[in-house]
Design a protein around this motif. Structure first.
Motif, PDB file in Angstrom:
ATOM      1  N   GLY A  15       0.789  -1.222   0.000  1.00  0.00           N
ATOM      2  CA  GLY A  15       0.000   0.000   0.000  1.00  0.00           C
ATOM      3  C   GLY A  15       0.826   1.279   0.000  1.00  0.00           C
ATOM      4  N   TRP A  16       2.147   1.155  -0.156  1.00  0.00           N
ATOM      5  CA  TRP A  16       3.004   2.333  -0.258  1.00  0.00           C
ATOM      6  C   TRP A  16       4.133   1.991  -1.220  1.00  0.00           C
ATOM      7  CZ3 TRP A  16       2.444  -0.517   4.204  1.00  0.00           C
ATOM      8  CH2 TRP A  16       3.532  -1.262   4.605  1.00  0.00           C
ATOM      9  N   PRO A  17       4.818   3.016  -1.752  1.00  0.00           N
ATOM     10  CA  PRO A  17       5.875   2.747  -2.724  1.00  0.00           C
ATOM     11  C   PRO A  17       7.082   2.046  -2.087  1.00  0.00           C
ATOM     12  CG  PRO A  17       5.616   5.118  -2.358  1.00  0.00           C
ATOM     13  CD  PRO A  17       4.568   4.429  -1.552  1.00  0.00           C
ATOM     14  N   ALA A  18       7.804   1.290  -2.902  1.00  0.00           N
ATOM     15  CA  ALA A  18       9.012   0.616  -2.432  1.00  0.00           C
ATOM     16  C   ALA A  18      10.083   1.631  -2.062  1.00  0.00           C
ATOM     17  CB  ALA A  18       9.539  -0.316  -3.521  1.00  0.00           C
ATOM     18  N   CYS A  19      10.899   1.295  -1.097  1.00  0.00           N
ATOM     19  CA  CYS A  19      12.011   2.146  -0.676  1.00  0.00           C
ATOM     20  C   CYS A  19      13.141   1.993  -1.684  1.00  0.00           C
ATOM     21  CB  CYS A  19      12.481   1.734   0.726  1.00  0.00           C
ATOM     22  SG  CYS A  19      13.866   2.721   1.313  1.00  0.00           S
ATOM     23  N   ARG A  20      13.367   3.034  -2.468  1.00  0.00           N
ATOM     24  CA  ARG A  20      14.395   2.999  -3.505  1.00  0.00           C
ATOM     25  C   ARG A  20      15.129   4.333  -3.537  1.00  0.00           C
ATOM     26  NH1 ARG A  20      12.153  -1.359  -5.201  1.00  0.00           N
ATOM     27  NH2 ARG A  20      11.203  -2.066  -7.022  1.00  0.00           N
ATOM     28  N   GLU A  21      16.378   4.275  -3.971  1.00  0.00           N
ATOM     29  CA  GLU A  21      17.135   5.500  -4.219  1.00  0.00           C
ATOM     30  C   GLU A  21      16.590   6.148  -5.479  1.00  0.00           C
ATOM     31  OE1 GLU A  21      19.368   6.933  -2.366  1.00  0.00           O
ATOM     32  OE2 GLU A  21      19.527   5.364  -0.881  1.00  0.00           O
ATOM     33  N   PRO A  22      16.612   7.413  -5.679  1.00  0.00           N
ATOM     34  CA  PRO A  22      17.212   8.431  -4.824  1.00  0.00           C
ATOM     35  C   PRO A  22      16.258   8.984  -3.760  1.00  0.00           C
ATOM     36  CG  PRO A  22      16.478   9.475  -6.821  1.00  0.00           C
ATOM     37  CD  PRO A  22      16.132   7.987  -6.938  1.00  0.00           C
ATOM     38  N   GLY A  30       3.413   3.615  14.101  1.00  0.00           N
ATOM     39  CA  GLY A  30       3.602   4.083  15.468  1.00  0.00           C
ATOM     40  C   GLY A  30       2.481   5.022  15.859  1.00  0.00           C
ATOM     41  N   THR A  31       2.784   5.917  16.785  1.00  0.00           N
ATOM     42  CA  THR A  31       1.755   6.842  17.268  1.00  0.00           C
ATOM     43  C   THR A  31       1.306   7.817  16.189  1.00  0.00           C
ATOM     44  OG1 THR A  31       3.474   8.285  18.156  1.00  0.00           O
ATOM     45  CG2 THR A  31       2.483   6.706  19.665  1.00  0.00           C
ATOM     46  N   SER A  32       2.206   8.145  15.256  1.00  0.00           N
ATOM     47  CA  SER A  32       1.824   9.002  14.128  1.00  0.00           C
ATOM     48  C   SER A  32       2.279   8.320  12.834  1.00  0.00           C
ATOM     49  CB  SER A  32       2.435  10.392  14.265  1.00  0.00           C
ATOM     50  OG  SER A  32       3.838  10.319  14.404  1.00  0.00           O
ATOM     51  N   PRO A  33       1.499   7.327  12.369  1.00  0.00           N
ATOM     52  CA  PRO A  33       1.897   6.566  11.189  1.00  0.00           C
ATOM     53  C   PRO A  33       1.863   7.408   9.918  1.00  0.00           C
ATOM     54  CG  PRO A  33      -0.303   5.955  11.864  1.00  0.00           C
ATOM     55  CD  PRO A  33       0.221   6.892  12.902  1.00  0.00           C
ATOM     56  N   GLY A  34       2.702   7.042   8.982  1.00  0.00           N
ATOM     57  CA  GLY A  34       2.743   7.717   7.695  1.00  0.00           C
ATOM     58  C   GLY A  34       4.030   7.405   6.967  1.00  0.00           C
ATOM     59  N   LEU A  35       4.226   8.044   5.820  1.00  0.00           N
ATOM     60  CA  LEU A  35       5.445   7.867   5.052  1.00  0.00           C
ATOM     61  C   LEU A  35       6.517   8.801   5.603  1.00  0.00           C
ATOM     62  CD1 LEU A  35       4.017   7.671   1.434  1.00  0.00           C
ATOM     63  CD2 LEU A  35       4.744   5.801   2.906  1.00  0.00           C
ATOM     64  N   VAL A  36       7.745   8.293   5.711  1.00  0.00           N
ATOM     65  CA  VAL A  36       8.866   9.061   6.258  1.00  0.00           C
ATOM     66  C   VAL A  36       9.999   9.022   5.243  1.00  0.00           C
ATOM     67  CG1 VAL A  36      10.494   9.257   8.165  1.00  0.00           C
ATOM     68  CG2 VAL A  36       8.204   8.389   8.596  1.00  0.00           C
ATOM     69  N   HIS A  37      10.536  10.196   4.917  1.00  0.00           N
ATOM     70  CA  HIS A  37      11.622  10.290   3.949  1.00  0.00           C
ATOM     71  C   HIS A  37      12.977  10.058   4.620  1.00  0.00           C
ATOM     72  CE1 HIS A  37      13.969  11.523   0.532  1.00  0.00           C
ATOM     73  NE2 HIS A  37      14.618  12.353   1.312  1.00  0.00           N
ATOM     74  N   ASP A  38      13.681   9.053   4.176  1.00  0.00           N
ATOM     75  CA  ASP A  38      15.055   8.755   4.571  1.00  0.00           C
ATOM     76  C   ASP A  38      15.292   8.781   6.087  1.00  0.00           C
ATOM     77  OD1 ASP A  38      17.632   7.983   4.138  1.00  0.00           O
ATOM     78  OD2 ASP A  38      18.274   9.852   3.207  1.00  0.00           O
ATOM     79  N   PRO A  39      14.558   7.959   6.833  1.00  0.00           N
ATOM     80  CA  PRO A  39      14.767   7.950   8.272  1.00  0.00           C
ATOM     81  C   PRO A  39      16.124   7.353   8.631  1.00  0.00           C
ATOM     82  CG  PRO A  39      13.385   6.131   7.661  1.00  0.00           C
ATOM     83  CD  PRO A  39      13.615   6.943   6.413  1.00  0.00           C
ATOM     84  N   ARG A  40      16.702   7.838   9.673  1.00  0.00           N
ATOM     85  CA  ARG A  40      17.972   7.342  10.204  1.00  0.00           C
ATOM     86  C   ARG A  40      19.088   7.335   9.173  1.00  0.00           C
ATOM     87  NH1 ARG A  40      16.954   3.113  14.784  1.00  0.00           N
ATOM     88  NH2 ARG A  40      18.935   4.033  15.326  1.00  0.00           N
ATOM     89  N   ARG A  41      19.076   8.366   8.332  1.00  0.00           N
ATOM     90  CA  ARG A  41      20.122   8.515   7.310  1.00  0.00           C
ATOM     91  C   ARG A  41      21.505   8.477   7.934  1.00  0.00           C
ATOM     92  NH1 ARG A  41      20.987  10.143   2.154  1.00  0.00           N
ATOM     93  NH2 ARG A  41      22.839  11.384   1.761  1.00  0.00           N
TER      94      ARG A  41
END
Length: 51
Positions: A15-22, A30-41
């Motif tokens: 239900g969400w896009p695959a994690c791919r570069e770039p 979690g408590t505020s679910p959603g899409l996150v850009h480049d976590p823990r870079r």
């Protein structure tokens, strides 16, 4: 989370896009679910270029 697993098992699409570069965007549950850009870079970048 359950719906995502069921969708993935049934269709191969969680239900969400695959994690791919770039644009390494991931789904956060979690408590505020959603899409996150480049976590823990900061933890990922030292490994870039190693294969």
């Amino acid at each position: 989370m359950h719906a995502a697993w069921v969708s993935f098992a049934a269709t191969g699409d969680p239900g969400w896009p695959a994690c791919r570069e770039p644009d390494p965007t991931v789904r956060h549950f979690g408590t505020s679910p959603g899409l996150v850009h480049d976590p823990r870079r900061d933890l990922r970048t030292p490994w870039e270029g190693l294969r």
